[in-house]
Design a protein around this motif. Sequence first.
Motif, PDB file in Angstrom:
ATOM      1  N   MET A  84       1.000  -1.176   0.199  1.00 50.98           N
ATOM      2  CA  MET A  84       0.093   0.000   0.076  1.00 50.98           C
ATOM      3  C   MET A  84       0.926   1.148  -0.011  1.00 50.98           C
ATOM      4  SD  MET A  84      -3.143   0.887   2.657  1.00 50.98           S
ATOM      5  CE  MET A  84      -3.541  -0.992   2.663  1.00 50.98           C
ATOM      6  N   ARG A  85       1.936   1.205   0.735  1.00 51.67           N
ATOM      7  CA  ARG A  85       2.660   2.273   0.821  1.00 51.67           C
ATOM      8  C   ARG A  85       3.581   2.572  -0.371  1.00 51.67           C
ATOM      9  NH1 ARG A  85       3.908   0.018   5.941  1.00 51.67           N
ATOM     10  NH2 ARG A  85       6.247  -0.577   5.099  1.00 51.67           N
ATOM     11  N   GLU A  86       4.238   1.526  -0.935  1.00 54.87           N
ATOM     12  CA  GLU A  86       4.990   1.580  -2.417  1.00 54.87           C
ATOM     13  C   GLU A  86       3.594   1.940  -3.237  1.00 54.87           C
ATOM     14  OE1 GLU A  86       7.985   1.295  -2.997  1.00 54.87           O
ATOM     15  OE2 GLU A  86       8.212   1.087  -0.927  1.00 54.87           O
ATOM     16  N   GLU A  87       2.585   1.394  -3.505  1.00 54.81           N
ATOM     17  CA  GLU A  87       1.653   1.755  -4.545  1.00 54.81           C
ATOM     18  C   GLU A  87       1.289   3.545  -4.571  1.00 54.81           C
ATOM     19  OE1 GLU A  87      -2.165   3.189  -5.836  1.00 54.81           O
ATOM     20  OE2 GLU A  87      -1.792   2.681  -3.956  1.00 54.81           O
ATOM     21  N   ARG A  88       1.252   3.839  -3.078  1.00 58.24           N
ATOM     22  CA  ARG A  88       0.902   5.517  -2.960  1.00 58.24           C
ATOM     23  C   ARG A  88       2.350   6.452  -3.401  1.00 58.24           C
ATOM     24  NH1 ARG A  88      -1.738   4.939   2.793  1.00 58.24           N
ATOM     25  NH2 ARG A  88      -3.702   4.264   2.190  1.00 58.24           N
ATOM     26  N   ALA A  89       3.487   5.599  -3.144  1.00 59.41           N
ATOM     27  CA  ALA A  89       4.583   6.530  -3.298  1.00 59.41           C
ATOM     28  C   ALA A  89       4.921   6.464  -4.969  1.00 59.41           C
ATOM     29  CB  ALA A  89       5.798   5.805  -2.680  1.00 59.41           C
ATOM     30  N   TRP A  90       4.743   5.408  -5.697  1.00 58.83           N
ATOM     31  CA  TRP A  90       4.845   5.236  -6.968  1.00 58.83           C
ATOM     32  C   TRP A  90       3.950   6.243  -7.855  1.00 58.83           C
ATOM     33  CZ3 TRP A  90       9.178   4.507  -9.289  1.00 58.83           C
ATOM     34  CH2 TRP A  90      10.018   3.673  -8.867  1.00 58.83           C
ATOM     35  N   ARG A  91       2.755   6.368  -7.275  1.00 60.96           N
ATOM     36  CA  ARG A  91       1.669   6.877  -7.961  1.00 60.96           C
ATOM     37  C   ARG A  91       1.678   8.436  -7.827  1.00 60.96           C
ATOM     38  NH1 ARG A  91      -3.357   5.620  -9.403  1.00 60.96           N
ATOM     39  NH2 ARG A  91      -3.231   3.716  -8.229  1.00 60.96           N
ATOM     40  N   ALA A  92       2.194   8.867  -6.563  1.00 59.31           N
ATOM     41  CA  ALA A  92       2.752  10.305  -6.412  1.00 59.31           C
ATOM     42  C   ALA A  92       3.861  10.692  -7.327  1.00 59.31           C
ATOM     43  CB  ALA A  92       3.077  10.552  -4.887  1.00 59.31           C
ATOM     44  N   ARG A  93       4.852   9.716  -7.473  1.00 50.04           N
ATOM     45  CA  ARG A  93       6.258   9.964  -8.077  1.00 50.04           C
ATOM     46  C   ARG A  93       5.646  10.320  -9.562  1.00 50.04           C
ATOM     47  NH1 ARG A  93      10.248   6.051  -6.620  1.00 50.04           N
ATOM     48  NH2 ARG A  93      10.145   7.011  -4.916  1.00 50.04           N
ATOM     49  N   GLY A  94       4.678   9.263 -10.220  1.00 54.39           N
ATOM     50  CA  GLY A  94       4.365   9.454 -11.456  1.00 54.39           C
ATOM     51  C   GLY A  94       3.611  10.826 -11.740  1.00 54.39           C
ATOM     52  N   GLU A  95       2.712  11.337 -10.972  1.00 53.13           N
ATOM     53  CA  GLU A  95       2.032  12.550 -11.031  1.00 53.13           C
ATOM     54  C   GLU A  95       3.069  13.624 -11.103  1.00 53.13           C
ATOM     55  OE1 GLU A  95      -0.945  12.635  -8.024  1.00 53.13           O
ATOM     56  OE2 GLU A  95      -1.988  10.960  -8.781  1.00 53.13           O
ATOM     57  N   GLU A  96       4.035  13.497 -10.337  1.00 49.28           N
ATOM     58  CA  GLU A  96       5.031  14.450 -10.425  1.00 49.28           C
ATOM     59  C   GLU A  96       6.008  14.458 -11.718  1.00 49.28           C
ATOM     60  OE1 GLU A  96       7.550  13.752  -7.039  1.00 49.28           O
ATOM     61  OE2 GLU A  96       6.068  14.402  -5.472  1.00 49.28           O
ATOM     62  N   LEU A  97       6.039  13.382 -12.172  1.00 49.04           N
ATOM     63  CA  LEU A  97       6.959  13.207 -13.384  1.00 49.04           C
ATOM     64  C   LEU A  97       6.351  13.168 -14.696  1.00 49.04           C
ATOM     65  CD1 LEU A  97       9.300  10.201 -12.307  1.00 49.04           C
ATOM     66  CD2 LEU A  97       9.907  12.466 -12.623  1.00 49.04           C
ATOM     67  N   ARG A  98       5.052  13.453 -14.649  1.00 46.07           N
ATOM     68  CA  ARG A  98       4.069  13.216 -15.815  1.00 46.07           C
ATOM     69  C   ARG A  98       4.543  14.587 -16.755  1.00 46.07           C
ATOM     70  NH1 ARG A  98      -1.041  12.273 -13.967  1.00 46.07           N
ATOM     71  NH2 ARG A  98      -0.544  10.107 -13.823  1.00 46.07           N
ATOM     72  N   ARG A  99       4.580  15.612 -16.233  1.00 46.42           N
ATOM     73  CA  ARG A  99       4.925  16.604 -16.874  1.00 46.42           C
ATOM     74  C   ARG A  99       6.446  16.911 -17.523  1.00 46.42           C
ATOM     75  NH1 ARG A  99       3.577  19.721 -12.667  1.00 46.42           N
ATOM     76  NH2 ARG A  99       1.821  18.596 -11.812  1.00 46.42           N
ATOM     77  N   THR A 100       7.417  16.460 -16.574  1.00 44.57           N
ATOM     78  CA  THR A 100       8.621  16.728 -17.022  1.00 44.57           C
ATOM     79  C   THR A 100       9.528  15.586 -17.618  1.00 44.57           C
ATOM     80  OG1 THR A 100       9.394  16.156 -14.811  1.00 44.57           O
ATOM     81  CG2 THR A 100       8.917  18.220 -14.962  1.00 44.57           C
ATOM     82  N   ASP A 101       8.977  14.224 -17.120  1.00 42.50           N
ATOM     83  CA  ASP A 101       9.890  13.217 -17.729  1.00 42.50           C
ATOM     84  C   ASP A 101       8.721  11.903 -18.023  1.00 42.50           C
ATOM     85  OD1 ASP A 101      11.592  11.344 -18.583  1.00 42.50           O
ATOM     86  OD2 ASP A 101      12.653  11.549 -16.339  1.00 42.50           O
ATOM     87  N   PRO A 102       8.237  12.164 -19.442  1.00 41.71           N
ATOM     88  CA  PRO A 102       7.195  10.970 -19.712  1.00 41.71           C
ATOM     89  C   PRO A 102       7.806   9.773 -19.632  1.00 41.71           C
ATOM     90  CG  PRO A 102       7.534  12.822 -21.431  1.00 41.71           C
ATOM     91  CD  PRO A 102       8.676  12.923 -20.399  1.00 41.71           C
ATOM     92  N   ALA A 111       9.827   8.228 -17.451  1.00 40.08           N
ATOM     93  CA  ALA A 111       9.990   7.871 -16.009  1.00 40.08           C
ATOM     94  C   ALA A 111       8.559   7.781 -15.465  1.00 40.08           C
ATOM     95  CB  ALA A 111      10.591   9.266 -15.134  1.00 40.08           C
ATOM     96  N   ALA A 112       7.596   8.731 -16.057  1.00 39.06           N
ATOM     97  CA  ALA A 112       6.243   8.668 -15.473  1.00 39.06           C
ATOM     98  C   ALA A 112       5.659   7.327 -15.967  1.00 39.06           C
ATOM     99  CB  ALA A 112       5.434   9.885 -15.977  1.00 39.06           C
ATOM    100  N   ARG A 113       5.856   6.824 -17.105  1.00 39.59           N
ATOM    101  CA  ARG A 113       5.434   5.352 -17.615  1.00 39.59           C
ATOM    102  C   ARG A 113       5.909   4.428 -16.795  1.00 39.59           C
ATOM    103  NH1 ARG A 113       5.806   7.868 -22.573  1.00 39.59           N
ATOM    104  NH2 ARG A 113       7.813   7.475 -23.040  1.00 39.59           N
ATOM    105  N   GLU A 114       7.136   4.380 -16.339  1.00 39.70           N
ATOM    106  CA  GLU A 114       7.792   3.464 -15.494  1.00 39.70           C
ATOM    107  C   GLU A 114       7.166   3.398 -14.099  1.00 39.70           C
ATOM    108  OE1 GLU A 114      10.282   0.702 -13.699  1.00 39.70           O
ATOM    109  OE2 GLU A 114       9.899   0.855 -15.785  1.00 39.70           O
ATOM    110  N   ALA A 115       6.828   4.735 -13.678  1.00 38.64           N
ATOM    111  CA  ALA A 115       6.085   4.793 -12.336  1.00 38.64           C
ATOM    112  C   ALA A 115       4.663   4.288 -12.323  1.00 38.64           C
ATOM    113  CB  ALA A 115       6.116   6.375 -12.055  1.00 38.64           C
ATOM    114  N   ALA A 116       4.000   4.481 -13.496  1.00 38.73           N
ATOM    115  CA  ALA A 116       2.758   3.934 -13.719  1.00 38.73           C
ATOM    116  C   ALA A 116       2.570   2.411 -13.590  1.00 38.73           C
ATOM    117  CB  ALA A 116       2.216   4.368 -15.143  1.00 38.73           C
ATOM    118  N   VAL A 117       3.772   1.759 -14.376  1.00 38.19           N
ATOM    119  CA  VAL A 117       3.990   0.246 -14.489  1.00 38.19           C
ATOM    120  C   VAL A 117       4.132  -0.136 -13.240  1.00 38.19           C
ATOM    121  CG1 VAL A 117       5.563  -1.645 -15.093  1.00 38.19           C
ATOM    122  CG2 VAL A 117       4.795   0.099 -16.670  1.00 38.19           C
TER     123      VAL A 117
END
Length: 75
Positions: free
Chosen positions: A22-40, A42-48
């Motif tokens: 649960m903690r990891e899922e939340r952390a990766w979701r937040a990381r993906g949202e942060e990266l969506r604009r700057t590093d597509p 890395a955002a895809r990796e976070a989504a996976v």
Amino acid sequence: MTDVVDSDELLRRMRRARDRAMREERAWRARGEELRRTDPDAAREAAVRTTAYEVVLRVLDEILTPGRHPDADGT
């Protein structure tokens, strides 16, 4: 992993694993949202990774509380 554990210890371990997932899922979701604009990429990796932890969490939830969670298709 040849240690024999009783059912209470196994249940504790699975609950800890669920909490960690649960903690990891939340952390990766937040990381993906942060990266969506700057590093597509890395955002895809976070989504996976988010999806992988969601699946692990769903499986552990079903093991720990069978029948309580609807299937992904709504049945």
